[in-house]
Design an enzyme around this catalytic site. Structure first.
Site, PDB file in Angstrom:
ATOM      1  N   ILE A   9       2.196  35.787  10.890  1.00 36.56           N
ATOM      2  CA  ILE A   9       2.512  34.380  11.155  1.00 36.56           C
ATOM      3  C   ILE A   9       2.306  33.586   9.873  1.00 36.56           C
ATOM      4  CG2 ILE A   9       1.964  32.335  12.542  1.00 36.56           C
ATOM      5  CD1 ILE A   9       0.685  34.195  14.628  1.00 36.56           C
ATOM      6  N   ARG A 123      12.873  38.238   3.145  1.00 35.15           N
ATOM      7  CA  ARG A 123      13.401  39.265   2.218  1.00 35.15           C
ATOM      8  C   ARG A 123      12.353  40.343   1.943  1.00 35.15           C
ATOM      9  NH1 ARG A 123      15.027  42.877   0.212  1.00 35.15           N
ATOM     10  NH2 ARG A 123      16.461  43.222  -1.548  1.00 35.15           N
ATOM     11  N   TYR A 155      15.042  16.708   5.262  1.00 36.58           N
ATOM     12  CA  TYR A 155      14.302  17.568   6.211  1.00 36.58           C
ATOM     13  C   TYR A 155      15.289  18.178   7.208  1.00 36.58           C
ATOM     14  CZ  TYR A 155      11.336  19.242   9.957  1.00 36.58           C
ATOM     15  OH  TYR A 155      10.760  20.048  10.913  1.00 36.58           O
ATOM     16  N   LYS A 159      16.426  22.202   8.093  1.00 40.85           N
ATOM     17  CA  LYS A 159      16.407  22.840   9.419  1.00 40.85           C
ATOM     18  C   LYS A 159      17.818  23.252   9.856  1.00 40.85           C
ATOM     19  CE  LYS A 159      12.008  23.034  10.098  1.00 40.85           C
ATOM     20  NZ  LYS A 159      11.296  24.304  10.302  1.00 40.85           N
TER      21      LYS A 159
HETATM   22  P1  NDP Z   1       1.559  21.491  10.828  1.00 40.70           P
HETATM   23  O1  NDP Z   1       1.584  20.565   9.668  1.00 40.70           O
HETATM   24  O2  NDP Z   1       0.533  21.294  11.875  1.00 40.70           O
HETATM   25  O3  NDP Z   1       1.496  23.003  10.315  1.00 40.70           O
HETATM   26  C1  NDP Z   1       2.298  23.430   9.255  1.00 40.70           C
HETATM   27  C2  NDP Z   1       1.812  24.769   8.784  1.00 40.70           C
HETATM   28  O4  NDP Z   1       2.665  25.202   7.700  1.00 40.70           O
HETATM   29  C3  NDP Z   1       0.402  24.728   8.267  1.00 40.70           C
HETATM   30  O5  NDP Z   1      -0.280  25.867   8.726  1.00 40.70           O
HETATM   31  C4  NDP Z   1       0.557  24.788   6.754  1.00 40.70           C
HETATM   32  O6  NDP Z   1      -0.534  25.506   6.189  1.00 40.70           O
HETATM   33  C5  NDP Z   1       1.836  25.619   6.637  1.00 40.70           C
HETATM   34  N1  NDP Z   1       2.501  25.448   5.353  1.00 40.70           N
HETATM   35  C6  NDP Z   1       3.058  24.336   4.850  1.00 40.70           C
HETATM   36  N2  NDP Z   1       3.525  24.566   3.606  1.00 40.70           N
HETATM   37  C7  NDP Z   1       3.242  25.871   3.326  1.00 40.70           C
HETATM   38  C8  NDP Z   1       3.446  26.705   2.214  1.00 40.70           C
HETATM   39  N3  NDP Z   1       4.052  26.255   1.100  1.00 40.70           N
HETATM   40  N4  NDP Z   1       3.031  27.992   2.268  1.00 40.70           N
HETATM   41  C9  NDP Z   1       2.423  28.466   3.379  1.00 40.70           C
HETATM   42  N5  NDP Z   1       2.189  27.722   4.471  1.00 40.70           N
HETATM   43  C10 NDP Z   1       2.593  26.439   4.433  1.00 40.70           C
HETATM   44  O7  NDP Z   1       3.035  21.374  11.473  1.00 40.70           O
HETATM   45  P2  NDP Z   1       3.712  22.109  12.709  1.00 40.70           P
HETATM   46  O8  NDP Z   1       2.828  23.123  13.288  1.00 40.70           O
HETATM   47  O9  NDP Z   1       4.268  21.062  13.563  1.00 40.70           O
HETATM   48  O10 NDP Z   1       4.926  22.797  11.948  1.00 40.70           O
HETATM   49  C11 NDP Z   1       5.204  24.183  12.020  1.00 40.70           C
HETATM   50  C12 NDP Z   1       6.699  24.382  11.936  1.00 40.70           C
HETATM   51  O11 NDP Z   1       7.320  23.732  13.049  1.00 40.70           O
HETATM   52  C13 NDP Z   1       7.356  23.790  10.701  1.00 40.70           C
HETATM   53  O12 NDP Z   1       8.343  24.678  10.246  1.00 40.70           O
HETATM   54  C14 NDP Z   1       8.004  22.487  11.223  1.00 40.70           C
HETATM   55  O13 NDP Z   1       9.106  22.121  10.452  1.00 40.70           O
HETATM   56  C15 NDP Z   1       8.393  22.937  12.603  1.00 40.70           C
HETATM   57  N6  NDP Z   1       8.629  21.879  13.581  1.00 40.70           N
HETATM   58  C16 NDP Z   1       7.658  20.950  13.834  1.00 40.70           C
HETATM   59  C17 NDP Z   1       7.909  19.963  14.779  1.00 40.70           C
HETATM   60  C18 NDP Z   1       6.949  18.859  15.051  1.00 40.70           C
HETATM   61  O14 NDP Z   1       7.356  17.839  15.637  1.00 40.70           O
HETATM   62  N7  NDP Z   1       5.677  18.990  14.702  1.00 40.70           N
HETATM   63  C19 NDP Z   1       9.151  19.958  15.547  1.00 40.70           C
HETATM   64  C20 NDP Z   1      10.088  20.972  15.171  1.00 40.70           C
HETATM   65  C21 NDP Z   1       9.812  21.905  14.251  1.00 40.70           C
HETATM   66  P3  NDP Z   1      -1.254  25.179   4.804  1.00 40.70           P
HETATM   67  O15 NDP Z   1      -1.154  23.707   4.581  1.00 40.70           O
HETATM   68  O16 NDP Z   1      -2.644  25.672   5.021  1.00 40.70           O
HETATM   69  O17 NDP Z   1      -0.508  26.007   3.796  1.00 40.70           O
HETATM   70  C1  8X3 Z   2      10.262  17.966  13.586  1.00 44.96           C
HETATM   71  C2  8X3 Z   2      10.861  17.226  14.713  1.00 44.96           C
HETATM   72  O1  8X3 Z   2      12.253  15.172  15.295  1.00 44.96           O
HETATM   73  O2  8X3 Z   2      10.281  14.862  13.900  1.00 44.96           O
HETATM   74  O3  8X3 Z   2      11.088  19.021  13.200  1.00 44.96           O
HETATM   75  O4  8X3 Z   2      12.232  15.921  13.004  1.00 44.96           O
HETATM   76  S1  8X3 Z   2      11.428  15.729  14.193  1.00 44.96           S
END
Ligand code: NDP
Ligand code: 8X3
Length: 257
Positions: A9, A123, A155, A159
């Site tokens: 993960i 990859r 952003y 996506k």
């Molecule tokens: P969080 O900010 O809570 O978690 C994001 C996670 O991504 C953290 O664990 C962070 O870990 C990690 N991360 C960010 N940049 C890097 C990097 N360069 N290398 C490794 N890890 C990284 O956000 P969410 O849990 O909400 O987001 C998770 C996914 O879900 C994302 O892809 C987001 O775009 C997507 N998403 C989120 C939504 C929302 O509304 N929250 C809706 C739709 C999609 P660390 O900083 O420790 O590296």
């Molecule tokens: C995150 C959901 O609607 O804030 O991907 O862009 S939104």
């Protein structure tokens, strides 16, 4: 079905990735937990070992660093090297500025993480899945990969790219027994908005006040559902929205009850 499988993960230190770790651990999967904040994934790893008796391998990994990604995957200890499931979850948003006003470094960070980072990890991991003719890649997309909203521009573009890459992966995997799914959430209450607004809570907190948002566990349960179908079934994609959010511009401001 997941007992003794190995799941990697990315972005496991918070939000959806952390919730996926709990859901998969509960089902007996061993977990490789990767993020930049090593102390967070190490603490999570300890908690999951104690709670579920699984094995964990915590890694400091920045998915933007292609060489580090390759070295990390190639350097996995033997007992961790046969990954069964990859959850490409690491991702972030920076700002909501207009294209004519935004900072190019915010664009770099989003594109490098959400698009290129996902590609680097895929990859590095996918050749093993294909060689073993077994496995599953689950990409976390977004409603933002299906609709563009004000301030979402780049952003959303990342996506949309994830959605295209997922479709491409599936086509490239035809003829193998490797599955590929995307789970696309609407608004999820996590660190996402705090990161988007660089810690400005006055901007971040109201995002989740208009209606009950999804919680990370809601998405983790959906990811788990994809990963636990019989081998001949591939859930191609799933869009999961809060009940009060029909589309990015069609929500009901119920407030939190
Ligand atoms: P969080 O900010 O809570 O978690 C994001 C996670 O991504 C953290 O664990 C962070 O870990 C990690 N991360 C960010 N940049 C890097 C990097 N360069 N290398 C490794 N890890 C990284 O956000 P969410 O849990 O909400 O987001 C998770 C996914 O879900 C994302 O892809 C987001 O775009 C997507 N998403 C989120 C939504 C929302 O509304 N929250 C809706 C739709 C999609 P660390 O900083 O420790 O590296
Ligand atoms: C995150 C959901 O609607 O804030 O991907 O862009 S939104």
């Amino acid at each position: 079905m997941l007992k003794n499988k190995i799941t990697l993960i990315t972005g496991a230190s918070a939000g959806i990735g952390e919730a996926c770790a709990h859901a998969f651990a509960r089902e007996g999967s061993h977990l490789i937990l990767a993020a930049r904040r090593l102390e967070k994934v190490e603490a999570l790893a300890k908690q999951l070992i104690a709670e579920y008796g699984i094995k964990t391998h915590a890694l400091k990994l920045d998915v933007r660093d292609r060489e580090a990604v390759n070295a990390t995957v190639e350097g996995l200890p033997k007992e961790w090297s046969k990954i069964d499931i990859l959850i490409n979850n690491a991702g972030l948003s920076r700002g909501m500025d207009k294209i004519q006003e935004a900072h190019h470094l915010d664009w770099d960070e989003m594109i490098d993480t959400n698009v290129k980072g996902l590609l680097w990890v895929s990859r590095a991991v996918m050749p093993g899945l294909v060689a073993r003719d077994h496995g599953h890649v689950i990409n976390i997309g977004s409603i933002a990969g299906r609709q563009v909203y004000t301030g979402g521009n780049v952003y959303c573009a990342t996506k949309y790219a994830v959605r295209a890459i997922t479709q491409g992966m599936r086509i490239d995997l035809v003829g193998t027994r490797v599955r590929c799914s995307s789970v696309d959430p609407g608004m999820v209450e996590s660190e996402f908005s705090e990161v988007r607004f660089r810690g400005d809570l006055e901007k971040a907190e109201p995002v989740y006040k208009n209606f009950p948002p999804l919680q990370p566990v809601d998405i983790a349960e959906t990811v788990l559902f994809c990963a636990t179908r019989p081998p001949h079934v591939n859930i191609q994609d799933v869009l999961v929205m809060p009940q009060d959010q029909a589309a990015v511009y069609a929500s009901y401001p119920r407030g939190l009850e």
